[in-house]
Design a protein around this motif. Structure first.
Motif, PDB file in Angstrom:
ATOM      1  N   PHE A 156      29.143 -39.220  64.313  1.00 43.70           N
ATOM      2  CA  PHE A 156      28.066 -38.369  63.844  1.00 43.70           C
ATOM      3  C   PHE A 156      28.587 -37.838  62.520  1.00 43.70           C
ATOM      4  CE2 PHE A 156      25.127 -35.461  66.587  1.00 43.70           C
ATOM      5  CZ  PHE A 156      24.024 -36.062  66.043  1.00 43.70           C
ATOM      6  N   HIS A 192      27.691 -34.941  60.054  1.00 34.35           N
ATOM      7  CA  HIS A 192      26.882 -33.790  59.657  1.00 34.35           C
ATOM      8  C   HIS A 192      27.258 -33.464  58.215  1.00 34.35           C
ATOM      9  CE1 HIS A 192      25.473 -33.311  63.727  1.00 34.35           C
ATOM     10  NE2 HIS A 192      24.757 -32.259  63.379  1.00 34.35           N
ATOM     11  N   TRP A 238      23.436 -23.585  60.221  1.00 32.83           N
ATOM     12  CA  TRP A 238      21.987 -23.732  60.172  1.00 32.83           C
ATOM     13  C   TRP A 238      21.492 -23.095  58.874  1.00 32.83           C
ATOM     14  CZ3 TRP A 238      19.432 -22.223  65.563  1.00 32.83           C
ATOM     15  CH2 TRP A 238      19.762 -23.219  66.510  1.00 32.83           C
ATOM     16  N   HIS A 241      18.609 -32.074  58.221  1.00 34.79           N
ATOM     17  CA  HIS A 241      18.916 -31.093  59.276  1.00 34.79           C
ATOM     18  C   HIS A 241      17.824 -30.025  59.265  1.00 34.79           C
ATOM     19  CE1 HIS A 241      21.677 -28.468  61.741  1.00 34.79           C
ATOM     20  NE2 HIS A 241      21.902 -29.652  62.292  1.00 34.79           N
ATOM     21  N   HIS A 242      18.039 -28.971  60.050  1.00 35.00           N
ATOM     22  CA  HIS A 242      16.969 -27.973  60.224  1.00 35.00           C
ATOM     23  C   HIS A 242      16.539 -27.298  58.914  1.00 35.00           C
ATOM     24  CE1 HIS A 242      18.174 -28.784  64.210  1.00 35.00           C
ATOM     25  NE2 HIS A 242      19.002 -27.776  64.418  1.00 35.00           N
ATOM     26  N   TYR A 293      19.839 -39.168  61.982  1.00 36.00           N
ATOM     27  CA  TYR A 293      19.409 -37.917  62.608  1.00 36.00           C
ATOM     28  C   TYR A 293      18.390 -37.350  61.639  1.00 36.00           C
ATOM     29  CZ  TYR A 293      20.276 -32.880  63.928  1.00 36.00           C
ATOM     30  OH  TYR A 293      20.189 -31.569  64.302  1.00 36.00           O
ATOM     31  N   TRP A 333      18.078 -40.236  66.108  1.00 31.80           N
ATOM     32  CA  TRP A 333      18.577 -39.119  66.920  1.00 31.80           C
ATOM     33  C   TRP A 333      17.762 -37.867  66.660  1.00 31.80           C
ATOM     34  CZ3 TRP A 333      21.125 -34.607  68.197  1.00 31.80           C
ATOM     35  CH2 TRP A 333      22.074 -34.658  69.217  1.00 31.80           C
ATOM     36  N   ASP A 362      17.288 -33.986  67.924  1.00 28.16           N
ATOM     37  CA  ASP A 362      17.786 -32.941  68.822  1.00 28.16           C
ATOM     38  C   ASP A 362      16.573 -32.185  69.357  1.00 28.16           C
ATOM     39  OD1 ASP A 362      17.195 -31.379  66.525  1.00 28.16           O
ATOM     40  OD2 ASP A 362      18.384 -29.806  67.441  1.00 28.16           O
ATOM     41  N   ALA A 386      15.994 -28.919  69.231  1.00 29.69           N
ATOM     42  CA  ALA A 386      15.703 -27.611  68.645  1.00 29.69           C
ATOM     43  C   ALA A 386      14.301 -27.536  68.043  1.00 29.69           C
ATOM     44  CB  ALA A 386      16.747 -27.289  67.573  1.00 29.69           C
ATOM     45  N   GLU A 407      27.877 -29.379  74.339  1.00 30.17           N
ATOM     46  CA  GLU A 407      28.452 -29.913  73.094  1.00 30.17           C
ATOM     47  C   GLU A 407      29.967 -29.770  73.094  1.00 30.17           C
ATOM     48  OE1 GLU A 407      26.258 -27.855  70.038  1.00 30.17           O
ATOM     49  OE2 GLU A 407      24.482 -29.086  70.364  1.00 30.17           O
ATOM     50  N   GLN A 446      20.097 -25.919  72.148  1.00 31.98           N
ATOM     51  CA  GLN A 446      20.643 -24.744  71.469  1.00 31.98           C
ATOM     52  C   GLN A 446      19.518 -23.961  70.785  1.00 31.98           C
ATOM     53  OE1 GLN A 446      23.614 -26.003  68.761  1.00 31.98           O
ATOM     54  NE2 GLN A 446      24.117 -23.970  68.044  1.00 31.98           N
ATOM     55  N   ASP A 504      27.948 -35.827  72.926  1.00 32.89           N
ATOM     56  CA  ASP A 504      28.135 -35.528  71.502  1.00 32.89           C
ATOM     57  C   ASP A 504      29.032 -34.308  71.361  1.00 32.89           C
ATOM     58  OD1 ASP A 504      26.111 -33.828  72.524  1.00 32.89           O
ATOM     59  OD2 ASP A 504      25.314 -33.464  70.524  1.00 32.89           O
ATOM     60  N   TRP A 517      29.556 -28.178  63.500  1.00 27.39           N
ATOM     61  CA  TRP A 517      29.050 -29.532  63.207  1.00 27.39           C
ATOM     62  C   TRP A 517      29.225 -29.863  61.731  1.00 27.39           C
ATOM     63  CZ3 TRP A 517      28.139 -32.781  67.030  1.00 27.39           C
ATOM     64  CH2 TRP A 517      27.832 -32.263  68.290  1.00 27.39           C
TER      65      TRP A 517
HETATM   66  C1  FUL Z   1      21.837 -29.296  67.655  1.00 28.22           C
HETATM   67  C2  FUL Z   1      21.677 -28.692  66.269  1.00 28.22           C
HETATM   68  O1  FUL Z   1      21.039 -27.437  66.335  1.00 28.22           O
HETATM   69  C3  FUL Z   1      23.075 -28.585  65.721  1.00 28.22           C
HETATM   70  O2  FUL Z   1      23.087 -27.975  64.462  1.00 28.22           O
HETATM   71  C4  FUL Z   1      23.649 -29.986  65.646  1.00 28.22           C
HETATM   72  O3  FUL Z   1      22.959 -30.770  64.710  1.00 28.22           O
HETATM   73  C5  FUL Z   1      23.608 -30.642  67.019  1.00 28.22           C
HETATM   74  C6  FUL Z   1      24.107 -32.036  67.062  1.00 28.22           C
HETATM   75  O4  FUL Z   1      22.297 -30.622  67.517  1.00 28.22           O
HETATM   76  O5  FUL Z   1      20.742 -29.212  68.410  1.00 28.22           O
END
Ligand code: FUL
Length: 473
Positions: free
Chosen positions: A31, A33, A44, A82-83, A128, A167, A169, A171, A214, A241, A278, A285
């Protein structure tokens, strides 16, 4: 002839798709990041970061790929978004991307460089892309955001060659306007199937299940056939998370057993939904200089490897590049020692050229000997009376051994529910391993012994038992 309850027959009939088999064979992959958070020292981002900050002056995706290869990995998954919403590719749908950065005067594309490096080093490539986007103004408005997200997906699904995995996640936080988005998961999946039919959709998706934490903690029995509701996106979101400072460390105790007979008995719908573990090589991350001295040691990574790859799961290890765009020397050290350790641990399969005898088999094409064959269609099949089936591996001579690798032919499902492994010592069978799940791969470890014969006994199985791997190291 043995009789099986209907629900057991049903579970025995659930098989993986070809893409799931290919994913499972990837076993150990990285992975990466990397993004705007790398430059703000955060985990984040809130979406308001200045894209100008992104400037990995020595970006070297070839170094990432080469290290992954040397560590024994077979693939790489990059956080294309990412977010925080910042895209590592020049998206036509937002300015919040590499095009607005100082890096290469806005002309760079990290996803392209990464895809090319993976190709060069013979790694599979995956992406991702976070549906949760804290920058995009349409986030939280419903259809408009879903359209935007699908447009972005289309970009990454079409411009970078074959992807082995997408991928997602779980969130789902609030956007800029304080609103949450209702994701069009079905629409996203449809697009992925259409444009990348061989890619698995992991975690918030139908193909691969999150192990539930995690920290690299796995279940003792990672069943691949589980109740359908585990793939429900609302459930996945609820378990993910929700707070940047609280990464899930343990498996929810009510979910320690997902696929035993007790769990599947009352379930009307089951799916093939294998586990992925993971975990980051560091605490976070993303890269943080403060974590340079807390890179996980080799012993921890090997423990996770044996608990995941060695127990019917895949291992997704995160290695976060620095703001320069390179893997830090501390991580390099661990990765190289991991590769070396795996080389030592699996140096030579001493069962190559051995003889396997059995006390039953379906027919002459499925004798015990076939468990040693390299061909995917060749495997041992017990016939429909698996309980009490035995396979004896004769190595032809005595060797020092401390590991046996077993694997079912998962193309015909997951069947074995309980097994024991014995070694012949001083003329007697001594138990050296055993458990519930074998699945795609089970690595049994024990103190080194000098031995010629091993015996595998199937104590409990669904409708039959198969074996396509019986290796000794
Ligand atoms: C989570 C994310 O909120 C984390 O920042 C990270 O990317 C992880 C692998 O997945 O849900």
């Amino acid at each position: 002839m043995a009789k099986y309850p209907e629900y057991v027959k049903y579970a025995a009939s659930v098989v993986p798709s070809e893409r799931q088999i290919k994913w499972q064979e990837t076993e150990f992959y990285s992975f990466i990041h990397f993004g705007i958070n790398t430059f703000t020292d955060s985990e984040w981002g809130n979406g308001n970061e200045d894209p100008e900050l992104f400037n990995p002056e020595k970006l070297d995706c070839r170094q990432w790929a080469k290290l992954c290869k040397l560590a024994g990995m077979k693939g790489m998954i990059l956080t294309a978004k990412h977010h925080d919403g910042f895209c590592l590719w020049p998206s036509a749908y937002t300015d919040h991307c590499v095009r607005s950065s100082r890096w290469k005067d806005g002309k760079g594309d990290v996803v392209a460089e990464c895809a090319a490096a993976c190709k060069e080093f013979g790694l599979k490539f995956g992406i991702y892309v976070s549906p949760w986007d804290r920058h995009e103004p349409t986030y939280g408005t419903g259809e408009a955001y879903n359209k935007f997200f699908k447009n972005q997906l289309r970009e990454v699904l079409t411009a970078y060659g074959e992807l082995f995995c997408v991928w997602f996640d779980g969130a789902c936080g609030e956007g800029k306007n304080g609103k949450k988005q209702e994701y069009d998961w079905e629409g996203y999946y449809k697009l992925i199937r259409e444009l990348q039919p061989n890619a698995t959709i992991n975690i918030s998706g139908p193909d691969v299940r999150w192990c539930g934490n995690e920290a690299g903690v796995c279940r003792q029995s990672e069943w691949s056939v589980v109740p359908y509701f585990h793939s429900n996106s609302e459930l996945i979101a609820a378990q993910s998370q929700k707070d940047v400072s609280k990464p899930p460390k343990k498996i929810n105790p009510t979910a320690l057993d997902l696929g035993s007979r007790k769990q599947i008995k009352k379930c009307s719908k089951l799916i093939w939904y294998p586990a992925e573990v993971d975990v980051s090589i560091r605490k976070g991350w993303f890269y943080h200089p403060s974590e340079d001295y807390s890179v996980k040691p080799l012993s921890k990574l090997m423990e996770i490897y044996y608990n995941s790859v060695g127990s019917n799961a895949c291992f997704l290890l995160n290695i976060p590049p620095t703001p320069e765009g390179k893997i830090h020397e501390k991580d390099i050290e661990t990765l190289l020692s991991m590769g070396a350790q795996l080389e030592i641990d699996f140096n030579e399969n001493l069962a190559d050229g051995s003889v396997i005898t059995d006390n039953r088999h379906l027919d002459e094409k499925h004798t015990g000997q076939m468990a040693l064959s390299e061909y995917p269609d060749s495997y041992w099949h017990s016939g429909d009376d698996p309980e009490g089936a035995e396979l004896i591996l004769d190595l032809g001579d005595e060797y020092d051994i401390d590991k046996i690798v077993l694997g079912e032919n998962i193309r015909t499902g997951q069947q074995i529910e309980k097994f024991k492994l014995y070694a012949q010592l001083g003329g007697k069978w001594k138990k050296v391993g055993g458990g519930t799940v074998i699945g795609y791969k089970k690595i049994c470890r024990f103190d080194e012994i000098r031995v010629r014969y091993f015996k595998l006994v199937i104590e409990k199985a669904r409708c039959f038992a198969t074996l396509s791997k019986f290796e000794a190291y």
